[in-house]
Design an enzyme around this catalytic site. Structure first.
Site, PDB file in Angstrom:
ATOM      1  N   ALA A  70       0.832  -1.205   0.000  1.00 17.79           N
ATOM      2  CA  ALA A  70       0.000   0.000   0.000  1.00 17.79           C
ATOM      3  C   ALA A  70       0.863   1.250   0.000  1.00 17.79           C
ATOM      4  CB  ALA A  70      -0.907   0.007   1.229  1.00 17.79           C
ATOM      5  N   GLY A 114       1.383  -5.656   0.722  1.00 16.18           N
ATOM      6  CA  GLY A 114       0.417  -5.908  -0.324  1.00 16.18           C
ATOM      7  C   GLY A 114       1.020  -6.552  -1.551  1.00 16.18           C
ATOM      8  N   GLU A 117       0.746 -10.044  -0.871  1.00 14.43           N
ATOM      9  CA  GLU A 117      -0.679 -10.390  -0.935  1.00 14.43           C
ATOM     10  C   GLU A 117      -1.167 -10.491  -2.378  1.00 14.43           C
ATOM     11  OE1 GLU A 117      -2.790  -8.828   3.015  1.00 14.43           O
ATOM     12  OE2 GLU A 117      -1.733  -7.249   1.941  1.00 14.43           O
ATOM     13  N   GLU A 137       3.497  -5.502   7.765  1.00 14.57           N
ATOM     14  CA  GLU A 137       2.463  -4.597   8.279  1.00 14.57           C
ATOM     15  C   GLU A 137       2.577  -4.336   9.777  1.00 14.57           C
ATOM     16  OE1 GLU A 137       0.789  -5.933   4.369  1.00 14.57           O
ATOM     17  OE2 GLU A 137       1.980  -6.828   5.973  1.00 14.57           O
TER      18      GLU A 137
END
Length: 266
Positions: A70, A114, A117, A137
């Site tokens: 992100a 991310g 992910e 994170e």
């Protein structure tokens, strides 16, 4: 090869029956903002609706970073990261956006947060030798809310997954291959070509058979992976509660200000 779409968030190219999506923010290590989510999600819709497209490859621009996750600077400014009106696609327009066409992540460098992910959301993963995977994170006061916390333990041994989730420390491509997180490791600079070659091996098969097989393998009903529905709901609940905390605000702010975060556990 012809280029079909150019967007501020991603480049989209056709290579025969393969659609190649390139996250196009190399100056930000391909960190995801709403423009990326709009472009990638739209490209997936294009792929799903085009019978000539048999497989999709997703990668990042440049040779340093597949995706840094992100855009924390955007978060610190209060900006959204999802595609407006299509928030159900999830992070980067990809994390929770099921399509029947096989998807391959061509990880050309670091895949953090991310980025990992996105790789976990793909059906197959080809990585360069210098690639790395991690969910940092917890170092930013956040959680891997784009499926990472529940998909990683489902794809590699739980002990290693929990080590990665708790410490936020990354693993190399070699270790990812050892534990079955990825399909293959290739020399730096060749990962997209390797992923396209992989996609072409799939594309010679009967497309409807491949697509039906994918839906069955994932237990998809109505375009949704039924086995993940409750996990997504729980993830959203945890995320909403966490985002009200002081630590969740401190993490991205400290990152933007290039300083160590000061945690208060509240």
């Amino acid at each position: 090869m012809t280029q079909s779409t150019t967007d501020v968030g991603a480049l989209v190219e056709r290579k025969g029956n393969v659609l190649v999506i390139t996250i196009n923010r190399p100056e930000a290590r391909n960190a995801v903002n709403s423009a990326v989510s709009i472009a990638v999600g739209g490209a997936l819709v294009e792929a799903e609706n085009d019978p000539e497209i048999r497989a999709v490859v997703i990668t990042g621009a440049g040779d340093k970073s597949f995706c840094a996750g992100a855009d924390l600077k955007a978060i610190s400014r209060g900006e959204g990261l999802h595609a407006p009106g299509n928030e159900h696609w999830g992070f980067a327009g990809f994390a929770n956006h099921f399509i029947s066409k096989p998807t391959i992540a061509a990880v050309n460098g670091t895949a953090l947060g991310g980025g990992t992910e996105l790789a976990l959301a793909a059906d197959l993963i080809v990585a360069s030798e210098s690639a790395s995977f991690g969910l940092p994170e917890v170092k930013r006061g956040l959680i891997a809310g784009a499926g990472g916390v529940f998909r990683l333990p489902a794809q590699i041994p739980q002990r290693l997954a929990m080590e990665m989730i708790f410490t936020g420390d990354p693993i190399t491509a070699a270790r990812a291959l050892e534990f079955g997180l990825i399909n293959s490791v290739v020399p730096d600079g060749t990962v997209v070509d390797a992923a396209v070659a992989f996609a072409e091996r799939i594309s010679v098969n009967a497309p409807l058979s491949v697509q039906a097989s994918k839906r069955l393998a994932y237990g998809v009903f109505g375009g949704v992976r039924v086995d993940e529905t409750e996990k997504w709901n729980l993830s959203a609940t945890e995320w909403e509660g966490l985002m009200d905390s002081e630590d969740a605000k401190e993490g991205p702010l400290a990152f933007a200000e290039k300083r160590a975060p000061v945690w208060k556990a509240r």
